[in-house]
Motif scaffolding. Structure first.
Motif, PDB file in Angstrom:
ATOM      1  N   UNK A 101     -10.533  11.962  10.381  1.00 26.04           N
ATOM      2  CA  UNK A 101     -10.453  11.521   8.998  1.00 26.04           C
ATOM      3  C   UNK A 101      -9.013  11.452   8.530  1.00 26.04           C
ATOM      4  N   UNK A 102      -8.850  11.473   7.221  1.00 24.00           N
ATOM      5  CA  UNK A 102      -7.530  11.371   6.603  1.00 24.00           C
ATOM      6  C   UNK A 102      -7.436  12.400   5.481  1.00 24.00           C
ATOM      7  N   UNK A 103      -6.278  13.045   5.378  1.00 25.98           N
ATOM      8  CA  UNK A 103      -5.984  13.919   4.245  1.00 25.98           C
ATOM      9  C   UNK A 103      -4.874  13.265   3.439  1.00 25.98           C
ATOM     10  N   UNK A 104      -5.096  13.149   2.138  1.00 26.53           N
ATOM     11  CA  UNK A 104      -4.094  12.569   1.242  1.00 26.53           C
ATOM     12  C   UNK A 104      -3.605  13.681   0.319  1.00 26.53           C
ATOM     13  N   UNK A 146       1.975  10.489  -2.870  1.00 27.57           N
ATOM     14  CA  UNK A 146       0.924  10.837  -1.913  1.00 27.57           C
ATOM     15  C   UNK A 146       1.451  10.756  -0.487  1.00 27.57           C
ATOM     16  N   UNK A 147       1.044  11.714   0.316  1.00 28.10           N
ATOM     17  CA  UNK A 147       1.403  11.750   1.726  1.00 28.10           C
ATOM     18  C   UNK A 147       0.114  11.717   2.547  1.00 28.10           C
ATOM     19  N   UNK A 148       0.035  10.793   3.509  1.00 27.01           N
ATOM     20  CA  UNK A 148      -1.163  10.649   4.335  1.00 27.01           C
ATOM     21  C   UNK A 148      -0.996  11.441   5.623  1.00 27.01           C
ATOM     22  N   UNK A 180       0.838  -1.204   0.000  1.00 27.73           N
ATOM     23  CA  UNK A 180       0.000   0.000   0.000  1.00 27.73           C
ATOM     24  C   UNK A 180       0.867   1.247   0.000  1.00 27.73           C
ATOM     25  N   UNK A 181       1.948   1.236   0.777  1.00 33.38           N
ATOM     26  CA  UNK A 181       2.851   2.381   0.801  1.00 33.38           C
ATOM     27  C   UNK A 181       3.494   2.590  -0.565  1.00 33.38           C
ATOM     28  N   UNK A 182       3.776   1.504  -1.264  1.00 33.70           N
ATOM     29  CA  UNK A 182       4.357   1.612  -2.600  1.00 33.70           C
ATOM     30  C   UNK A 182       3.416   2.346  -3.555  1.00 33.70           C
ATOM     31  N   UNK A 183       2.108   2.096  -3.396  1.00 34.13           N
ATOM     32  CA  UNK A 183       1.142   2.793  -4.242  1.00 34.13           C
ATOM     33  C   UNK A 183       1.059   4.276  -3.868  1.00 34.13           C
ATOM     34  N   UNK A 184       1.123   4.571  -2.582  1.00 33.72           N
ATOM     35  CA  UNK A 184       1.149   5.970  -2.157  1.00 33.72           C
ATOM     36  C   UNK A 184       2.382   6.662  -2.725  1.00 33.72           C
ATOM     37  N   UNK A 185       3.524   5.978  -2.674  1.00 30.70           N
ATOM     38  CA  UNK A 185       4.759   6.556  -3.211  1.00 30.70           C
ATOM     39  C   UNK A 185       4.654   6.758  -4.715  1.00 30.70           C
ATOM     40  N   UNK A 186       3.987   5.827  -5.391  1.00 31.30           N
ATOM     41  CA  UNK A 186       3.839   5.928  -6.843  1.00 31.30           C
ATOM     42  C   UNK A 186       3.131   7.218  -7.226  1.00 31.30           C
ATOM     43  N   UNK A 195       7.053  -0.243  13.160  1.00 32.19           N
ATOM     44  CA  UNK A 195       6.161  -1.103  12.391  1.00 32.19           C
ATOM     45  C   UNK A 195       5.593  -0.434  11.161  1.00 32.19           C
ATOM     46  N   UNK A 196       5.875   0.852  10.972  1.00 34.93           N
ATOM     47  CA  UNK A 196       5.365   1.580   9.821  1.00 34.93           C
ATOM     48  C   UNK A 196       4.447   2.715  10.231  1.00 34.93           C
ATOM     49  N   UNK A 197       3.491   3.039   9.386  1.00 36.62           N
ATOM     50  CA  UNK A 197       2.576   4.155   9.618  1.00 36.62           C
ATOM     51  C   UNK A 197       1.149   3.659   9.781  1.00 36.62           C
ATOM     52  N   UNK A 198       0.396   4.366  10.616  1.00 35.02           N
ATOM     53  CA  UNK A 198      -0.998   4.002  10.874  1.00 35.02           C
ATOM     54  C   UNK A 198      -1.783   5.258  11.212  1.00 35.02           C
TER      55      UNK A 198
END
Length: 215
Positions: A106-109, A59-61, A50-56, A74-77
């Motif tokens: 919520x989430x901002x992308x 995108x920053x969450x 999933x992070x690879x797709x964000x990087x593609x 463990x990464x991002x959550x």
């Protein structure tokens, strides 16, 4: 690609990072057969694919308060406070759990083409499939059958209390995988997806106080 389509796709791609611990048969309403969940939170940790797709998509969450962004070894959550929920956690047979819930925050992308803010997160869980709706940049967006929840693969712990009394329940490391619908949306927009139906896109954990329905 139109702005609306980007918004819908952004919601679809972000949905696996949002899902739920509660959740109920689509169209069901809270009544005497459902218990309630309160004083809880839901945390969604996305995986390397999933992070690879964000990087593609560069995108920053970011979390929208009162949700919080969590980063560790463990990464991002993202951790969301649980506003309200009804359902049946099926403590003795977790894969049959069902219910619905509303998350706060919520989430901002952020991407080079714009920022997409997802709030008003409502989720439904039925037959191990998560669906629901959210608001993307002020536009109501429904996302149906977005992820499959591997409930049987999660870890469940619950307090030992007298029958019928409220108890604290914790669910950990439930894998989320794309549904055919999500794969179709991705394919229609970008071409063949680099992930498959069996790819784990995120893990969801949650905690709350479950109050059983009155007998």
């Amino acid at each position: 690609m139109s702005t609306t389509r980007r918004m819908v796709l952004s919601a679809a791609l972000a949905a696996p990072l949002l899902a739920q611990f509660t959740g109920t048969a689509s169209g069901a309403t809270a009544d005497d057969k459902w218990g309630t969940v309160s004083d809880g939170w839901v945390e969604v940790r996305w995986t390397a694919p999933a992070q690879a797709q964000l990087d593609r998509f560069e995108a920053v969450v970011e979390a929208v308060a009162p949700a919080e962004l969590v980063k560790d070894s463990g990464g991002s959550a993202v951790r969301f406070p649980l506003r309200s929920a009804t359902g049946d956690p099926a403590l003795t047979n977790l894969p049959t759990a069902q219910g619905d819930g509303v998350l706060d925050g919520g989430v901002a992308v952020r991407t080079p083409s714009g920022t997409f803010q997802l709030v008003g997160l409502e989720s439904v869980l039925q037959d191990g499939v998560a669906s629901g709706k959210c608001v993307v940049n002020g536009v109501d967006v429904g996302h149906h059958a977005v992820v499959r929840c591997g409930l049987a693969e999660g870890l469940l712990s619950a307090e030992s209390v007298p029958v019928g009394q409220p108890l604290k329940v914790q669910l950990s490391e439930v894998p989320l995988r794309a549904t055919p619908e999500l794969l179709q949306v991705y394919t229609a927009t970008f071409g063949t997806p680099p992930f498959a139906a069996d790819t784990v896109l995120a893990y969801v954990s949650a905690q709350g106080v479950y109050t059983p329905p009155k007998p």
